[in-house]
Design an enzyme around this catalytic site. Structure first.
Site, PDB file in Angstrom:
ATOM      1  N   GLY A  15       0.944  -1.302   0.019  1.00  0.00           N
ATOM      2  CA  GLY A  15      -0.065  -0.164  -0.070  1.00  0.00           C
ATOM      3  C   GLY A  15       0.900   1.349  -0.099  1.00  0.00           C
ATOM      4  N   ARG A  76       1.236  -5.230  -5.445  1.00  0.00           N
ATOM      5  CA  ARG A  76       1.438  -6.542  -4.839  1.00  0.00           C
ATOM      6  C   ARG A  76       1.636  -7.601  -5.776  1.00  0.00           C
ATOM      7  NH1 ARG A  76      -1.948  -3.709  -1.374  1.00  0.00           N
ATOM      8  NH2 ARG A  76      -1.479  -3.702   0.943  1.00  0.00           N
ATOM      9  N   ASP A 107       5.977  -4.972   6.129  1.00  0.00           N
ATOM     10  CA  ASP A 107       6.645  -6.397   6.627  1.00  0.00           C
ATOM     11  C   ASP A 107       6.471  -7.280   5.362  1.00  0.00           C
ATOM     12  OD1 ASP A 107       6.967  -5.852   9.093  1.00  0.00           O
ATOM     13  OD2 ASP A 107       5.078  -6.536   9.897  1.00  0.00           O
ATOM     14  N   THR A 135       3.882   2.780   6.104  1.00  0.00           N
ATOM     15  CA  THR A 135       2.401   2.381   6.131  1.00  0.00           C
ATOM     16  C   THR A 135       1.556   3.455   6.892  1.00  0.00           C
ATOM     17  OG1 THR A 135       0.805   0.595   6.700  1.00  0.00           O
ATOM     18  CG2 THR A 135       2.875   0.911   8.003  1.00  0.00           C
ATOM     19  N   ASP A 137      -0.989   2.681   8.737  1.00  0.00           N
ATOM     20  CA  ASP A 137      -1.513   1.865   9.791  1.00  0.00           C
ATOM     21  C   ASP A 137      -0.366   2.080  10.864  1.00  0.00           C
ATOM     22  OD1 ASP A 137      -3.833   1.060   8.468  1.00  0.00           O
ATOM     23  OD2 ASP A 137      -3.075  -0.459   7.739  1.00  0.00           O
ATOM     24  N   ASP A 139       1.763   0.061  11.778  1.00  0.00           N
ATOM     25  CA  ASP A 139       1.627  -1.358  12.612  1.00  0.00           C
ATOM     26  C   ASP A 139       3.019  -2.115  12.265  1.00  0.00           C
ATOM     27  OD1 ASP A 139       1.404  -1.898   9.792  1.00  0.00           O
ATOM     28  OD2 ASP A 139      -0.318  -3.174   9.954  1.00  0.00           O
ATOM     29  N   ARG A 181      -6.907  -2.409   9.479  1.00  0.00           N
ATOM     30  CA  ARG A 181      -7.442  -3.703   9.317  1.00  0.00           C
ATOM     31  C   ARG A 181      -6.863  -4.525  10.666  1.00  0.00           C
ATOM     32  NH1 ARG A 181      -6.778  -6.434   3.959  1.00  0.00           N
ATOM     33  NH2 ARG A 181      -8.203  -4.507   3.378  1.00  0.00           N
TER      34      ARG A 181
END
Length: 338
Positions: A15, A76, A107, A135, A137, A139, A181
């Site tokens: 992303g 991707r 990751d 990212t 997020d 995360d 997510r």
């Protein structure tokens, strides 16, 4: 004698996140300053498989530091997950004479980079890889901060502030779904910043009566006539939550899913500066033959972590911010920490 790095590739994968372009710019210009040739790989790992590349110089990255998205495009790649796909990518690396690759992403991007380096070593080809975490997020386990998070938060805050204006005017309840997510960093950060009535995150199991109904009731008793519920996508569907609010309380919420708008926009000062520092450090790692690493942030510092170790790290979600939210919305009784 250690092999001198003469040519490197750079790619963005997964992303997109605001600040990726700033990182690309920093890698290219830092590499040029070290006398290293730089090749841009377009469309992530697919670009290596399909020989989709471009030569990059200082002018090719001019005026991109303020641009969202990624000039190298991103994608991707299912094919790259297979050994046969990585073999095609390695053939491109050998064709181009790449000594290293800087991979910007999450990751999954780093795991792909490490697998490629190991496969190259098994074939007798030295290929150093360096990961830069990006990212919205936030995360990635090894890094306290990831490129794009600050900009995404600011984008969501700006949107919700505008929603609040109309919700307040019509005395309504608004349910807003933000990205996240698997992690609630974005939702909780934004929720505190907009003064949300309630925030739902994946890290905390939702009790509908406790976390939503009771908070709306308390807000109403305190005199409020409009309510803002922020939901991380991993904590539930904003549409379904809106329907249940209507069933349980009788008010008619308006649901807004912010979606991919959170990934766009000109990166903030924090994301530009962090991306620039990470890009510089990525090149230094390659120059000093400290490849197969991730350039991360820990306690405000840029650090170089061995990639295999970095991929095994986990990030503990700090529930202190949730306690801050509880205190500011006058909802007592939650003391558990995760």
């Amino acid at each position: 004698m250690e092999k001198q790095v003469k040519r490197i590739g750079i790619l963005t994968s997964g992303g997109d996140a605001p600040g990726m372009n700033a990182a690309v710019r920093a890698v290219v210009r830092s590499a040029i300053g070290e006398g290293i040739d730089c090749i841009g790989i377009r469309r992530g790992w697919n670009g290596l498989i399909n020989s989709d590349f471009m030569h990059m110089d200082a002018s090719s990255v001019s005026h991109i530091i303020d641009k969202g998205g990624t000039m190298l495009y991103t994608a991707r790649s299912e094919e790259f997950m297979e050994e046969s796909g990585r073999a095609k990518a390695l053939a491109t690396c050998k064709l181009l004479g790449l000594d290293g690759i800087v991979a910007i992403g999450g990751d999954g991007t780093f795991r792909g980079a490490l697998a490629l380096s190991r496969q190259a070593a098994a074939d007798g080809h030295a290929l150093q890889v360096v990961g830069i975490p990006a990212t919205i997020d936030n995360d990635i386990g090894c890094s306290h901060y990831t490129i794009g998070f600050d900009t995404a938060c600011n984008t969501a805050i700006e949107c919700i502030d505008k929603l609040r204006d109309t919700m307040q005017s019509h005395e309504r309840c608004s349910v807003v779904e933000v990205m996240g997510r698997h992690a609630g960093y974005l939702a909780l950060y934004v929720g505190i910043s907009v003064g949300a009535t309630a925030v739902l995150i994946p890290e905390r199991e939702t009790d509908f009566d406790r976390d939503i109904v009771e908070k709306i009731r308390r807000a109403r008793l305190s005199g409020s006539t409009h309510y803002m519920i922020v939901v991380a996508e991993g904590a539930g569907s904003a549409v379904e939550i809106g329907k249940r609010i209507h069933q349980e309380i009788g008010i008619d919420p308006r649901v807004t899913v912010l979606g991919h708008i959170q990934r766009g926009g000109s990166p903030s000062a924090r994301d530009r500066e962090t991306a620039s520092r990470m890009g510089y450090e990525a090149v230094q790692a390659l120059v000093q033959n400290r490849g197969n690493c991730v350039i991360a942030t820990q306690d405000g510092r840029i650090v170089n972590l061995e990639m295999e170790e970095a991929l095994q790290m986990t990030k503990t979600f700090d529930m202190e911010r949730y306690q801050v939210l509880e205190a500011l919305t006058n909802n007592k009784g939650y003391t558990q920490t995760l």
